[in-house]
Design an enzyme around this catalytic site. Structure first.
Site, short mmCIF file in Angstrom:
data_model
loop_
_atom_site.label_atom_id
_atom_site.label_comp_id
_atom_site.label_asym_id
_atom_site.label_seq_id
_atom_site.Cartn_x
_atom_site.Cartn_y
_atom_site.Cartn_z
N ASP A 12 51.54 30.76 42.54
CA ASP A 12 50.12 31.10 42.49
C ASP A 12 49.36 29.85 42.04
O ASP A 12 49.63 29.32 40.96
CB ASP A 12 49.84 32.20 41.47
CG ASP A 12 50.23 33.59 41.95
OD1 ASP A 12 51.16 33.67 42.78
OD2 ASP A 12 49.61 34.55 41.50
N LYS A 20 44.02 35.47 47.04
CA LYS A 20 43.90 36.34 45.87
C LYS A 20 42.51 36.17 45.28
O LYS A 20 42.00 35.05 45.20
CB LYS A 20 44.99 35.93 44.87
CG LYS A 20 45.12 36.75 43.64
CD LYS A 20 46.33 36.26 42.83
CE LYS A 20 46.42 36.92 41.48
NZ LYS A 20 47.56 36.44 40.69
N LYS A 63 45.65 39.85 47.84
CA LYS A 63 45.85 40.42 46.52
C LYS A 63 44.53 40.47 45.77
O LYS A 63 44.08 39.47 45.24
CB LYS A 63 46.87 39.61 45.72
CG LYS A 63 47.21 40.24 44.37
CD LYS A 63 48.33 39.49 43.69
CE LYS A 63 48.70 40.15 42.37
NZ LYS A 63 49.82 39.46 41.71
#
Length: 171
Positions: free
Chosen positions: A34, A97, A133
């Site tokens: 991430d 995300k 996400k």
């Protein structure tokens, strides 16, 4: 195994440090990284910098999955969210995300829809699926169902599994 990297959550270190951070996470067993984009550079209009930083981290990831966190609460407009989503996708993100969960607002339905539309448009153009996400602020089952319906209606049933869609709900 997923790991935050790239000087999470601010993402303000040098590219050299961010790449080293990514490589350390991968060497320690991470299957997914991430990263958070440098929002200051993006908001200054340095879109090539944003593209290049994502591409460099993706290159460091090799075949491992890269989730790119846009930190949408700092981007300010839907146009910025769309542009950041497109840049992330075209630079090699496997997932986009909404947020780290450290900035408010985090995930919202309208922001998530803009990001889903970017994924959809890329899929229609290339046939390549990108994951999504929404993270932060999804705190009950009823709201989660709303998000699932939105994903199904925008992207289709193929995205309704944890390989392509996940909630960020650490709280």
């Amino acid at each position: 195994i997923a790991s935050v990297a790239t000087s999470f959550p601010a993402g303000l270190n040098s590219m050299k440090a961010r790449i080293a951070d990514t490589k350390l996470a991968l060497e320690s067993g991470a299957d997914e990284i991430d990263m958070v984009i440098s929002r200051g550079k993006f908001l200054e209009g340095e879109y090539n910098y944003t593209f290049d930083e994502i591409a460099a981290i993706k290159q460091a990831c090799g075949k491992k999955r890269l989730k790119v966190i846009l930190e949408t609460g700092e981007l300010g407009t839907y146009d910025h969210v769309r542009k950041a989503s497109d840049i992330a996708i075209y630079a090699g993100a496997d997932f986009i995300k909404t947020s780290t969960g450290k900035i408010s607002p985090a995930a919202t339905m309208p922001i998530t829809l803009v990001m889903l539309q970017a994924i959809r448009d890329y899929y229609y153009k290339t046939g390549i699926m990108i994951g999504m996400k929404p993270a932060g602020g999804i705190s009950n089952a009823k709201l989660a169902i709303h998000y699932l319906v939105m994903v199904r209606e925008t992207l289709g049933e193929a995205w309704l599994n944890n390989h392509w869609f996940r909630f960020g709900a650490s709280s």
